[in-house]
Write a protein that holds these residues in place. Structure first.
Motif, mmCIF file in Angstrom:
data_model
loop_
_atom_site.group_PDB
_atom_site.id
_atom_site.type_symbol
_atom_site.label_atom_id
_atom_site.label_comp_id
_atom_site.label_asym_id
_atom_site.label_seq_id
_atom_site.Cartn_x
_atom_site.Cartn_y
_atom_site.Cartn_z
ATOM 1 N N PRO A 299 47.234 29.887 44.567
ATOM 2 C CA PRO A 299 46.767 29.287 45.826
ATOM 3 C C PRO A 299 45.315 28.814 45.710
ATOM 4 N N PHE A 300 44.988 27.785 46.502
ATOM 5 C CA PHE A 300 43.610 27.290 46.535
ATOM 6 C C PHE A 300 42.704 28.393 47.082
ATOM 7 N N GLY A 301 41.556 28.602 46.401
ATOM 8 C CA GLY A 301 40.612 29.624 46.840
ATOM 9 C C GLY A 301 40.892 31.003 46.283
ATOM 10 N N SER A 302 41.896 31.118 45.399
ATOM 11 C CA SER A 302 42.221 32.408 44.776
ATOM 12 C C SER A 302 42.215 32.259 43.262
ATOM 13 N N GLU A 303 42.246 33.394 42.582
ATOM 14 C CA GLU A 303 42.214 33.402 41.115
ATOM 15 C C GLU A 303 43.058 34.560 40.608
ATOM 16 N N LEU A 304 43.812 34.307 39.561
ATOM 17 C CA LEU A 304 44.669 35.326 38.951
ATOM 18 C C LEU A 304 43.925 35.957 37.777
ATOM 19 N N LEU A 305 43.727 37.271 37.823
ATOM 20 C CA LEU A 305 43.001 37.970 36.754
ATOM 21 C C LEU A 305 43.831 39.138 36.247
ATOM 22 N N PRO A 306 43.696 39.453 34.943
ATOM 23 C CA PRO A 306 44.467 40.574 34.382
ATOM 24 C C PRO A 306 43.848 41.925 34.745
ATOM 25 N N MET A 307 44.707 42.947 34.771
ATOM 26 C CA MET A 307 44.241 44.325 34.938
ATOM 27 C C MET A 307 44.402 45.055 33.613
ATOM 28 N N ARG A 308 43.809 46.238 33.534
ATOM 29 C CA ARG A 308 43.830 46.968 32.260
ATOM 30 C C ARG A 308 45.211 47.514 31.918
ATOM 31 N N ASP A 309 46.045 47.689 32.920
ATOM 32 C CA ASP A 309 47.372 48.232 32.630
ATOM 33 C C ASP A 309 48.364 47.136 32.234
ATOM 34 N N GLY A 310 47.855 45.902 32.058
ATOM 35 C CA GLY A 310 48.710 44.809 31.634
ATOM 36 C C GLY A 310 49.252 43.962 32.765
ATOM 37 N N GLN A 311 49.111 44.412 34.008
ATOM 38 C CA GLN A 311 49.569 43.628 35.146
ATOM 39 C C GLN A 311 48.516 42.598 35.539
ATOM 40 N N ASP A 312 48.871 41.728 36.483
ATOM 41 C CA ASP A 312 47.948 40.725 36.978
ATOM 42 C C ASP A 312 47.652 40.987 38.448
ATOM 43 N N GLN A 313 46.483 40.557 38.864
ATOM 44 C CA GLN A 313 46.054 40.761 40.250
ATOM 45 C C GLN A 313 45.545 39.434 40.807
ATOM 46 N N LEU A 314 45.941 39.120 42.017
ATOM 47 C CA LEU A 314 45.503 37.891 42.672
ATOM 48 C C LEU A 314 44.318 38.209 43.579
ATOM 49 N N LYS A 316 40.647 36.817 45.760
ATOM 50 C CA LYS A 316 39.932 35.711 46.395
ATOM 51 C C LYS A 316 38.787 35.261 45.476
ATOM 52 N N GLU A 317 38.532 33.965 45.437
ATOM 53 C CA GLU A 317 37.448 33.458 44.589
ATOM 54 C C GLU A 317 36.076 33.838 45.115
ATOM 55 N N ASP A 318 35.969 33.970 46.417
ATOM 56 C CA ASP A 318 34.672 34.318 47.004
ATOM 57 C C ASP A 318 34.229 35.690 46.526
ATOM 58 N N LYS A 358 33.127 45.460 56.893
ATOM 59 C CA LYS A 358 33.303 45.939 58.273
ATOM 60 C C LYS A 358 34.594 45.421 58.900
ATOM 61 N N ASP A 359 35.010 44.198 58.531
ATOM 62 C CA ASP A 359 36.240 43.612 59.084
ATOM 63 C C ASP A 359 37.422 43.742 58.138
ATOM 64 N N ASN A 360 37.256 44.473 57.040
ATOM 65 C CA ASN A 360 38.327 44.580 56.040
ATOM 66 C C ASN A 360 38.724 46.033 55.762
ATOM 67 N N VAL A 361 38.469 46.914 56.716
ATOM 68 C CA VAL A 361 38.884 48.309 56.542
ATOM 69 C C VAL A 361 40.411 48.357 56.446
ATOM 70 N N GLY A 362 40.910 49.032 55.425
ATOM 71 C CA GLY A 362 42.342 49.104 55.185
ATOM 72 C C GLY A 362 42.846 48.086 54.190
ATOM 73 N N ASP A 363 41.982 47.121 53.800
ATOM 74 C CA ASP A 363 42.373 46.105 52.825
ATOM 75 C C ASP A 363 41.900 46.497 51.427
ATOM 76 N N PRO A 364 42.598 46.023 50.383
ATOM 77 C CA PRO A 364 42.184 46.366 49.011
ATOM 78 C C PRO A 364 41.024 45.495 48.513
ATOM 79 N N MET A 365 40.083 46.110 47.817
ATOM 80 C CA MET A 365 38.969 45.394 47.188
ATOM 81 C C MET A 365 38.979 45.699 45.696
ATOM 82 N N ALA A 366 38.741 44.681 44.893
ATOM 83 C CA ALA A 366 38.803 44.820 43.435
ATOM 84 C C ALA A 366 37.401 44.832 42.837
ATOM 85 N N THR A 367 37.251 45.627 41.783
ATOM 86 C CA THR A 367 36.035 45.620 40.971
ATOM 87 C C THR A 367 36.354 44.886 39.681
#
Length: 614
Positions: A299-314, A316-318, A358-367
């Motif tokens: 999707p526009f505005g998103s990016e697909l990146l790999p995780m260490r366990d071999g899976q992929d994670q989608l 946000k570009e921001d 503050k507006d994303n409590v309950g949502d996942p955040m990636a490092t």
């Protein structure tokens, strides 16, 4: 009674000399040839690794002096250089690519001396050996980072001003803004005109496009900033490595020279100095299906990146936050004894994290762990090309609004330590590549040590002979003070954490050996003059020391000021010379004035004398 020190003064002199001798003692024990084993990101060091190393060495018929597990590293002490090389080759073949096996020299200081903080002097690159790196900065990436930051700023400001745009893109040296209609184009032109210092606005009305382009002055300023900031961060990283008196300086427009005396673990040094690791915190894109992105429909505005366990994670570009806002990072452990990195942000970073969560409590955040690696290719201007690799190391649900302190998990013990070190020292402004590496071997350093030691020895012996021949028994007193002075210099150099002995530093000691007797020469000549003036021996000693004191102080203080100026404005060899000269001046004043006076008082003080052996 003339020429009698109180007991406390004599005890003070003895205490100072014995204390210096104690801390100078580790220098006579030398160093053991050693092999140091550390793990990369895919491996760990533990007791099972220790047992494996011990078994490998036994099978190869290598008998080490000791094997110890220290701070996630294994240190193997050996009895000879031949065994050291054999052990390294054997361990490299047996342990594989997941472990870094490096040659090292480990101080052989006894434990009872280590317990009081007594360590041998640190030696410079010319004496100890070490490594020399020439590093090249990717200036294109430095400019790209500035432009990317400008892109986000422009996009956010246009949104706030309700100016409708089609796209905001980052170019090579500027930001391109495409507007929806003529009205939006005129509003954007009015808003962006002369708003950003160092940028010029290029108008393309037919395409309803505006380009904020860096001026030549801004480009030059950005390149200069990249070099100066990378040098600062390099110094921070070298401090984390614990290397004393490194040389870090600019060479040309885009290169940095780093010299690390005493470092034989070149793999570890290259890993820390050359790493361009940083973190980005991004929200996970939960509005779109990651399987569609895997199949090529990102999707526009998103990016697909790999995780260490071999899976992929989608994601946000921001970017919520980058590692630039991290002011401290340390290794800790959670309730299950799993390693984690505890992070503290600066004020601006804490505000950004707070506003984003503050507006994303309950949502996942990636490092996201980001690293730049050099390729073998160069562009038309001869600059190295780098590739960017990004990997998601942790995805966590935001439980509550975050602030300036939080933690990341999902890393191994050694990686947590390295990541904390890099984040604490700072992320490089632009990627670098080691384009030249030279190792100065300990054998060459030993030749310099031998030459310097011979110079000190013969200078010392000639001064001893002259003083005894010319001043007889008082010459012996001066010689005792000269020997004590050398012990004090070595002791003080060993006690100061940042002090490093270099070849010019040894020249400073040779100079000090000659200068140290100047004070005694002045005192003894004054005593001779008092005797010629028909004063009694006791009065001659008393007036000789008192009369020469001001002259000695003036001469040494002016030399000390010169040494301090050299230390303040010089670098490398000049600093090495200045520090030994400054220490030698202070210690020689103590031994020549207080030390010899205590010895003279003990031998001749308070006695009826008819003549002096001077």
């Amino acid at each position: 009674m003339l020429n009698k020190y109180p007991l406390w003064k004599n005890l003070l002199v003895v205490f100072v000399i014995l204390l210096a001798a104690l801390y100078a003692l580790p220098n006579i024990y030398g160093e053991d040839p050693a092999v140091q084993i550390s793990a990369d990101r895919q491996a760990t060091i533990d007791t099972s690794t220790l047992d494996r190393v011990r078994s490998v060495l036994t099978s190869a018929d290598i008998s080490p002096k000791s094997i110890a597990l220290e701070e996630q590293q294994i240190l193997v002490r050996l009895t000879s250089d031949d065994q050291q090389l054999k052990a390294r080759e054997t361990l490299v073949d047996s342990l594989g690519d997941n472990y870094i096996v490096a040659l090292n020299l480990a101080p052989a200081t006894p434990e009872w001396l280590k317990s009081i903080g007594a360590e041998p002097m640190k030696l410079g690159l010319d004496l100890r050996g070490g490594v020399h790196f020439l590093m090249e900065i990717d200036m294109d990436e430095a400019i790209r980072k500035i432009v990317d930051g400008m892109k986000d700023t422009v996009r956010n400001e246009l949104r706030e001003e309700r100016i409708r745009y089609t796209a905001v893109d980052a170019g090579d040296d500027g930001v391109t803004v495409e507007l929806r209609n003529d009205e939006a184009y005129q509003a954007a032109e009015s808003y962006l005109s002369d708003r950003y210092q160092g940028y010029q606005l290029v108008e393309e009305p037919e395409q309803r496009t505006l380009v904020l382009q860096m001026t030549e002055e801004k480009l030059a300023e950005t390149r200069d900033y990249a070099v100066s900031q990378n040098i600062t961060i390099m110094r921070n990283r070298v401090n984390e490595l614990g290397v004393a008196e490194p040389l870090i300086q600019r060479q040309g427009s885009n290169r940095i020279v780093v010299e690390l005396p005493g470092v034989q673990d070149t793999a570890r040094a290259k890993e820390i100095l050359g790493a361009t690791a940083t973190l980005e915190f991004r929200m996970v894109d939960t509005d779109n299906d990651v399987r569609d992105a895997i199949n090529g429909r990102v999707p526009f505005g998103s990016e697909l990146l790999p995780m260490r366990d071999g899976q992929d994670q989608l994601l946000k570009e921001d970017v919520i936050l980058t590692g630039d806002h991290i002011v401290n990072a340390g290794v800790g452990y959670d309730e299950y004894n799993r390693p984690q990195v505890n992070i503290t942000l600066d004020g601006a970073g804490g505000n950004k994290m707070s506003m984003a969560t503050k507006d994303n409590v309950g949502d996942p955040m990636a490092t996201v762990f980001i690293e730049y690696k050099a390729t073998d290719e160069r562009d038309d201007e001869g600059n190295l090309q780098f590739t960017k690799s990004a990997e998601v190391i942790n995805v966590a649900t935001i439980q509550s609004r975050l602030g300036s302190s939080f933690r990341i998990t999902g890393v191994g013990a050694q990686e947590a330590k390295n990541l904390a070190l890099l984040l604490r020292a700072g992320a490089l402004i632009a990627p670098i590549q080691i384009v030249e590496e030279r190792t100065v071997g300990p054998s060459l350093g030993q030749q310099n040590i031998d030459a310097g030691t011979q110079a000190i020895f013969w200078g010392f012996v000639l001064v001893l002979v002259f003083m005894v021949a010319y001043y007889r028994k008082f010459g012996l007193v001066a010689n005792c003070a000269l020997a004590a002075n050398l012990v004090l210099i070595i002791g003080v150099m060993s006690m100061i954490p940042g002090a490093t002995l270099t070849l010019p530093g040894m020249a400073g000691i040779v100079l000090t050996v000659g200068m140290a007797v100047d004070a005694n020469v002045l005192i003894f000549e004054r005593i001779r003059e008092e005797i010629k003036a028909k004063r009694s021996p006791q009065q001659a000693i008393h007036h000789g020391y008192d009369s020469a004191l001001s002259t000695i102080a003036d001469a040494n203080v002016t030399t000390l000021i010169a040494a301090l100026i050299l230390f303040a404005i010089g670098n490398g060899p000049i600093k090495g010379f200045a520090i030994t000269l400054a220490i030698g001046i202070i210690t020689s004043m103590f031994t020549a004035i207080i030390g010899t006076r205590a010895l003279v008082n003990s031998v001749w003080g308070g006695k009826r004398l008819s003549k002096l052996s001077i």
